[in-house]
Design an enzyme around this catalytic site. Structure first.
Site: not given
Length: 284
Positions: A241-245
């Site tokens: 779940i790409p919270c880094h994006r």
């Protein structure tokens, strides 16, 4: 044959050395010397796992990279949804299936739930994985926070659960997640707002970014940017779940629960792979 754990160790060391160089050019000879391997070997392993050479990868670790992404690969979540990148039973990158725990399960704080856990190597340092019988419920990077803090963080989200160290039971899901191949299942527990935010994050394609305000708008809470940012930070499953994006409107990185160095390297790694895929894509 070289094992994935060996590749991960080489990658983790190489990425840390490149990142610590502060954006200054780092010759392959210097990188190889710092790792204690031949230039050819480092080049081969790095290019296999990242998709581009160490020299090319350095271009994605500059301080301006986040702003470049916002300019060139800014994804509005409505557009992502229009091309079929969302849905309650959607596949993420064709391999990720996920479901939310029921409100009743959430209210119990893990009571009666057995969560299996273990540590795994990755190209971004040690990863703590946790899973229920239905899928991964936690994935934490410990390179910046340390193992004890990462464990306390994830375990503290389910204070009433029972935890069992069992690498074999969760290895298939975890290894698929880290390698990007095979099927990975997620079993998420969060508030209704958090679930909506995490669903929105899943609609941001690899190599692209969205702003916190984009996410707020996409879930119908235009003015709740701060609350959305908090929900992004509470994402228990890093990478998938790409919270880094998620970036600020200014192009600044913003925060990252598992440390900004990890966020920066994740964005660089994904950009490098997208660039490599574009370079070898057949002409239309």
């Amino acid at each position: 044959m070289e094992q994935p754990s060996y590749h991960y160790a080489v990658m983790a060391r190489a990425i840390a050395i490149i990142d610590a160089h502060g954006g200054q050019p780092l010759p392959l000879s210097d990188l190889a010397h710092a790792i204690g391997m031949s230039e050819a070997h480092v080049q081969r392993v790095f290019t296999t796992w990242v998709g581009v050479s160490p020299k090319r990868y350095q271009q994605f670790l500059t301080l301006t990279h986040a702003r470049d992404l916002l300019r060139d690969r800014h994804t509005t979540l409505d557009a992502a949804q229009a091309v079929g990148l969302s849905g309650s039973s959607r596949l993420h990158d064709l391999f990720l299936r996920w479901e939310a725990m029921t409100p009743g399960d959430y209210a119990k704080h893990g009571a009666g739930l057995t969560i299996r856990a273990s540590w795994f190597p990755s190209a971004f340092g040690d990863v703590l994985a946790m899973a229920t019988d239905r899928g991964l419920c936690g994935l934490a990077f410990a390179a910046d926070t340390g193992r004890d803090a990462a464990w306390a963080d994830l375990a503290g989200r389910w204070p009433q659960a029972s935890f069992v160290m069992d690498a074999d039971a969760i290895a298939p899901w975890t290894q698929a997640a880290l390698a990007g191949i095979g099927e990975t299942r997620l079993h998420m527990m969060g508030t209704p707002l958090q679930i909506k935010v995490w669903e929105a994050l899943l609609r941001i394609p690899s190599g692209h970014v969205a702003t916190y305000s984009d996410i707020a708008t996409s879930i119908g809470h235009d003015r709740a940017v701060r609350a959305v940012g908090t929900a992004v930070g509470r994402n228990p499953v890093s990478l998938l779940i790409p919270c880094h994006r998620a970036l600020r409107k200014s192009g600044a990185l913003g925060g990252y629960h598992w440390g900004l160095p990890v966020k920066r390297t994740l964005l660089a790694w994904e950009s490098a792979r997208v660039a490599a895929d574009s370079a070898i894509a057949p002409m239309p």
